[in-house]
Scaffold this motif. Structure first.
Motif, short mmCIF file in Angstrom:
data_model
loop_
_atom_site.label_atom_id
_atom_site.label_comp_id
_atom_site.label_asym_id
_atom_site.label_seq_id
_atom_site.Cartn_x
_atom_site.Cartn_y
_atom_site.Cartn_z
N LEU A 14 2.70 -2.65 -3.07
CA LEU A 14 3.48 -3.50 -2.56
C LEU A 14 4.35 -4.50 -3.14
CD1 LEU A 14 0.39 -5.28 -0.96
CD2 LEU A 14 1.47 -3.62 -0.21
N ASP A 15 5.69 -3.59 -3.59
CA ASP A 15 6.61 -4.71 -3.78
C ASP A 15 7.87 -5.03 -2.97
OD1 ASP A 15 6.81 -2.60 -5.89
OD2 ASP A 15 7.95 -1.53 -5.48
N GLY A 16 7.80 -6.72 -3.79
CA GLY A 16 8.07 -8.16 -3.06
C GLY A 16 7.01 -8.53 -1.91
N ILE A 17 5.40 -8.03 -2.35
CA ILE A 17 4.34 -9.05 -1.46
C ILE A 17 3.46 -9.22 -2.06
CG2 ILE A 17 3.00 -8.49 0.87
CD1 ILE A 17 4.62 -6.07 2.03
N ASP A 18 3.48 -10.60 -1.68
CA ASP A 18 2.08 -11.41 -2.40
C ASP A 18 0.83 -11.57 -2.05
OD1 ASP A 18 1.14 -13.20 -4.39
OD2 ASP A 18 1.83 -15.17 -4.31
N LEU A 19 0.02 -10.18 -1.50
CA LEU A 19 -0.89 -10.52 -0.96
C LEU A 19 -2.26 -11.51 -1.93
CD1 LEU A 19 -2.43 -9.95 1.61
CD2 LEU A 19 -2.77 -6.93 0.14
N PRO A 20 -2.52 -11.80 -1.62
CA PRO A 20 -3.96 -12.60 -1.82
C PRO A 20 -5.07 -11.63 -2.63
CG PRO A 20 -3.22 -13.74 -0.28
CD PRO A 20 -2.93 -12.75 0.10
N ARG A 21 -5.72 -11.91 -3.77
CA ARG A 21 -7.02 -11.06 -4.68
C ARG A 21 -7.71 -10.45 -3.52
NH1 ARG A 21 -7.10 -8.46 -8.96
NH2 ARG A 21 -5.99 -9.86 -10.05
N VAL A 58 -3.10 17.17 0.15
CA VAL A 58 -3.69 16.04 -1.58
C VAL A 58 -1.74 15.10 -1.25
CG1 VAL A 58 -3.26 14.98 -4.27
CG2 VAL A 58 -4.67 16.20 -3.12
N ILE A 59 -2.06 14.22 -1.36
CA ILE A 59 -0.19 13.34 -0.30
C ILE A 59 -0.31 12.58 -2.02
CG2 ILE A 59 1.25 12.01 0.63
CD1 ILE A 59 -2.07 12.75 2.76
N PRO A 60 1.02 12.40 -2.61
CA PRO A 60 1.80 11.48 -3.59
C PRO A 60 2.50 11.04 -2.82
CG PRO A 60 2.78 13.91 -3.40
CD PRO A 60 1.60 13.84 -2.27
N GLY A 61 2.40 9.93 -3.99
CA GLY A 61 3.03 8.48 -2.86
C GLY A 61 4.22 8.61 -1.85
N ALA A 62 3.31 7.38 -0.77
CA ALA A 62 4.60 7.47 0.17
C ALA A 62 5.20 6.16 0.36
CB ALA A 62 3.51 7.53 1.34
N SER A 63 6.54 6.28 0.90
CA SER A 63 6.76 4.85 0.67
C SER A 63 7.02 4.93 1.88
CB SER A 63 8.01 5.00 0.39
OG SER A 63 9.42 3.82 0.24
#
Length: 95
Positions: A14-21, A58-63
């Motif tokens: 998650l780029d730019g998102i600060d999700l609590p642990r 199998v699905i590699p990364g998805a944006s």
């Protein structure tokens, strides 16, 4: 008889998102649950999965872009998980 679905998520970035642990496991679980639901409904409607997905499940990364939270400084793992799942589902169906 409906095919079995098994979804395994190796990693979520998650780029730019600060999700609590404390919410990260909930996010992953929500993505799996929602994606399973979307794919099950797709198959139950009689539509096949895209050929590429049938050949290589199998699905590699998805944006995926997600909408800002209602309260921008308090991300909600369930809302985010549903949005991410819907984005992944759309990617899969457009293969």
């Amino acid at each position: 008889m409906q095919p079995q679905l098994s979804i395994h998520i190796d990693r979520i970035v998650l780029d730019g998102i600060d999700l609590p642990r404390s919410q990260r496991d909930r996010l992953k679980a929500t993505i799996c649950e929602e994606l399973s639901r979307l794919l099950s409904e797709h198959l139950a409607s009689g539509q096949p999965l895209p050929a590429q997905l049938q050949l290589n499940p199998v699905i590699p990364g998805a944006s995926v872009q997600i909408k800002p939270a209602v309260r921008p400084h308090t991300p909600n793992a369930v809302e985010m998980g549903k949005q991410i799942s819907q984005g992944i589902y759309q990617s899969l169906m457009n293969q």
